[in-house]
Design a protein around this motif. Structure first.
Motif, short mmCIF file in Angstrom:
data_model
loop_
_atom_site.label_atom_id
_atom_site.label_comp_id
_atom_site.label_asym_id
_atom_site.label_seq_id
_atom_site.Cartn_x
_atom_site.Cartn_y
_atom_site.Cartn_z
N ALA A 180 7.69 -35.99 14.05
CA ALA A 180 8.37 -35.31 15.21
C ALA A 180 9.17 -34.22 14.52
O ALA A 180 9.47 -33.20 15.14
N LEU A 181 9.84 -34.24 13.47
CA LEU A 181 10.45 -33.32 12.59
C LEU A 181 9.51 -32.03 12.27
O LEU A 181 10.13 -30.89 12.57
N TRP A 182 8.40 -32.37 11.52
CA TRP A 182 7.32 -31.05 11.55
C TRP A 182 6.92 -30.81 12.77
O TRP A 182 6.37 -29.52 12.85
N ALA A 183 6.96 -31.30 13.96
CA ALA A 183 6.34 -30.62 15.14
C ALA A 183 7.50 -29.50 15.69
O ALA A 183 7.03 -28.88 16.50
N GLY A 184 8.71 -29.55 14.95
CA GLY A 184 9.67 -28.42 15.46
C GLY A 184 9.01 -27.01 14.90
O GLY A 184 9.23 -25.84 15.68
N GLY A 185 8.23 -27.02 13.97
CA GLY A 185 7.58 -25.79 13.60
C GLY A 185 6.70 -25.26 14.50
O GLY A 185 6.73 -23.87 15.06
N PRO A 186 5.70 -25.87 15.04
CA PRO A 186 4.81 -25.53 16.09
C PRO A 186 5.65 -24.85 17.43
O PRO A 186 5.30 -24.10 18.02
N ALA A 187 6.69 -25.84 17.70
CA ALA A 187 7.48 -25.70 18.83
C ALA A 187 8.14 -24.15 18.57
O ALA A 187 8.32 -23.34 19.67
N VAL A 188 8.71 -23.58 17.66
CA VAL A 188 9.39 -22.64 17.30
C VAL A 188 8.04 -21.40 17.38
O VAL A 188 8.34 -20.42 18.16
N ALA A 189 6.91 -21.67 16.98
CA ALA A 189 5.69 -20.62 17.01
C ALA A 189 5.55 -20.47 18.45
O ALA A 189 5.31 -19.37 18.87
N VAL A 190 5.45 -21.45 19.42
CA VAL A 190 5.25 -21.28 20.61
C VAL A 190 6.26 -20.50 21.21
O VAL A 190 6.13 -19.72 22.04
N VAL A 191 7.73 -20.86 21.07
CA VAL A 191 8.49 -19.82 21.79
C VAL A 191 8.44 -18.52 21.21
O VAL A 191 8.70 -17.63 21.97
N ILE A 192 8.21 -18.11 19.82
CA ILE A 192 7.99 -16.93 19.27
C ILE A 192 6.85 -16.06 20.07
O ILE A 192 7.13 -14.66 20.56
N GLY A 193 5.79 -16.77 20.08
CA GLY A 193 4.73 -15.95 20.75
C GLY A 193 4.84 -15.88 22.37
O GLY A 193 4.16 -15.00 22.93
N GLY A 194 5.28 -17.12 22.91
CA GLY A 194 5.36 -17.33 24.44
C GLY A 194 6.55 -16.58 24.96
O GLY A 194 6.27 -15.96 26.15
N TYR A 195 7.73 -16.22 24.33
CA TYR A 195 8.65 -15.35 25.22
C TYR A 195 8.12 -14.06 25.49
O TYR A 195 8.45 -13.67 26.81
N PRO A 196 7.87 -12.77 24.43
CA PRO A 196 7.60 -11.96 24.99
C PRO A 196 6.34 -11.95 26.00
O PRO A 196 6.05 -10.94 26.93
N ARG A 197 5.28 -13.21 25.99
CA ARG A 197 4.47 -13.05 26.83
C ARG A 197 4.72 -13.30 28.30
O ARG A 197 4.39 -12.71 29.50
N LEU A 198 5.97 -14.20 28.42
CA LEU A 198 6.50 -14.57 29.54
C LEU A 198 7.35 -13.31 30.25
O LEU A 198 7.36 -12.99 31.41
N ALA A 199 7.92 -12.56 29.27
CA ALA A 199 8.65 -11.57 29.61
C ALA A 199 7.76 -10.26 30.12
O ALA A 199 7.88 -9.63 31.17
N GLU A 200 6.50 -10.01 29.74
CA GLU A 200 5.69 -9.31 30.12
C GLU A 200 4.71 -9.67 31.39
O GLU A 200 4.61 -8.78 32.14
N ALA A 201 4.77 -11.00 31.63
CA ALA A 201 4.22 -11.43 32.72
C ALA A 201 5.19 -11.21 33.93
O ALA A 201 4.98 -10.85 35.10
N ARG A 202 6.68 -11.29 33.77
CA ARG A 202 7.58 -11.18 34.53
C ARG A 202 7.59 -9.74 34.74
O ARG A 202 7.73 -9.26 36.24
N ARG A 203 7.42 -8.77 33.90
CA ARG A 203 7.51 -7.07 34.18
C ARG A 203 6.28 -6.95 35.11
O ARG A 203 6.48 -6.23 36.04
N ARG A 204 5.26 -7.33 34.68
CA ARG A 204 3.80 -6.99 35.68
C ARG A 204 4.00 -7.54 37.05
O ARG A 204 3.76 -7.09 37.75
N GLY A 205 4.61 -8.76 37.11
CA GLY A 205 4.77 -9.26 38.49
C GLY A 205 5.88 -8.23 39.19
O GLY A 205 5.39 -7.95 40.54
N SER A 206 6.69 -8.05 38.41
CA SER A 206 7.69 -6.98 39.35
C SER A 206 7.03 -5.79 39.50
O SER A 206 7.35 -5.14 40.69
N VAL A 207 6.21 -5.42 38.94
CA VAL A 207 5.69 -3.81 39.13
C VAL A 207 4.76 -4.16 40.10
O VAL A 207 4.53 -3.31 41.06
N ALA A 208 3.84 -5.26 40.29
CA ALA A 208 2.77 -5.68 41.32
C ALA A 208 3.74 -5.47 42.38
O ALA A 208 3.03 -4.91 43.54
#
Length: 363
Positions: free
Chosen positions: A133-161
């Motif tokens: 469980a402690l070592w699972a924190g690493g993948p969780a942080v990696a998902v946040v680092i990669g997923g946040y800009p992806r989510l922000a871009e998806a929101r931006r595209r939705g707003s533009v659409a």
């Protein structure tokens, strides 16, 4: 077991080298694919993460089933392996297609979480679960680092659409309003030509000429608007404004009285809205008050730096109480509100009046 089991051996064997080299090679391969600019470069980090994660899981299973006599070097190799897997996870979460990214998170994330079992000195199940469980924190942080800009871009595209859809709907309404004006004029002129054809052919021919001109204007308006709706190249034509009102009144007919003022410094959107208001009001006269004998259009500046636009007619026909089934006046009322002004329409004396006040200084 391994690094923490107290063994003094510095050996590093297949179960440590193979997954570490595989993970490092996967990172290098993903970077090479991205640098090459391949069309499918976005999916490769996920594919490589799944492959490297599967090798890592197999190595961890081998450690658990038959713990080898490896030393500190194997521990550092495992840490490097986990770091490489986390880099692949960040890239996959950021750019890979959704299904591929989910597969990468499941396989590579699980591989990082259970990698600690290779080096855990305790055989307690509770200790193993806590460490994973402690070592699972690493993948969780990696998902946040990669997923946040992806989510922000998806929101931006939705707003533009959504904004594009809103603009296209506005253009569609404009097409309806502008063309409806010309078509209403065509109908009125055709009726007049039919009425005078037998007694005054010259006037009938003049009315037919005006019908032709109005039809060509309607076609031109549709062409421009369809081009804008399709995002075709080329800037759209300038919106008509106060300077175009005399031509609009001339096209409407001969029973219009006007008092037009074109003050300097009128914002483009104010002038365009005033033009649209007059056009919609005259169109409604054609449609719903054909018995009107006088129409008066007044455009003036108020003392409070506002533009006042008023269109009145003298026809108390029942249709004037409900000016059409369209959304022309409703849209104009909303537009006037956005500009900080007001628009009112209703009975006036023995006829109908549409009046708007638009601020020349935006709030």
């Amino acid at each position: 077991m391994g690094l923490y089991a107290g063994r003094m051996s510095d050996a590093i064997g297949t179960l440590a080298v193979v997954p570490a080299v595989t993970a490092a090679g996967a990172v290098a391969a993903a970077a090479a694919v991205a640098a090459a600019g391949r069309p499918d470069r976005a999916v490769w980090p996920a594919r490589l993460a799944v492959a490297a994660g599967a090798v890592s899981l197999a190595a961890t299973a081998g450690y658990v089933v038959a713990p080898p006599d490896y030393g500190e070097a194997a521990g550092w190799a495992g840490i490097g392996e986990c770091a490489a897997l986390l880099v692949l996870l960040v890239a996959a979460t950021r750019w890979a297609p959704r299904r591929s990214a989910v597969a990468a998170v499941v396989v590579a994330g699980l591989a990082v979480a259970v990698c600690v079992l290779r080096f855990l000195p305790s055989d307690s199940l509770l200790d193993a679960v806590g460490a994973c469980a402690l070592w699972a924190g690493g993948p969780a942080v990696a998902v946040v680092i990669g997923g946040y800009p992806r989510l922000a871009e998806a929101r931006r595209r939705g707003s533009v659409a959504r904004e594009r859809r809103s603009q296209r709907l506005a253009l569609a309404r404009d097409l309806h309003d502008f063309v409806a004006h010309d078509i209403s004029g065509i109908v009125a002129l055709a009726q007049a030509a039919k009425f005078v054809a037998g007694t005054d052919p010259a006037r009938a021919l003049d009315a037919l000429d005006r019908v032709e001109a109005a039809g060509l204007r309607a076609l031109d308006t549709m062409d421009r608007t369809v081009a804008m709706l399709g995002d075709l190249a080329g800037p759209p034509g300038a919106a008509p404004g106060l300077a175009d009102l005399p031509e609009l009144l001339h096209r409407f007919g001969g029973h219009v009285e006007s008092s037009l003022a074109a003050p300097d410094g009128v914002p483009v959107e104010i002038g365009a809205t005033a033009y649209r208001l007059v056009q919609e009001a005259l169109t409604n006269v054609h449609r719903h008050a054909p018995a009107a004998t006088a129409v008066r259009v007044v455009v003036s500046r108020t003392p409070g730096r506002e533009l006042a636009v008023t269109v009145t007619n003298d026809a108390p026909a029942p249709g004037t109480a409900t000016p059409g089934n369209g959304t022309g006046l409703a849209d104009l009322r909303h537009r006037a509100h956005l500009l900080g002004g007001t628009l009112r329409a209703g009975p006036h004396d023995h006829g109908w009046r549409v009046a708007a006040v638009l601020p020349l200084d935006r709030p």
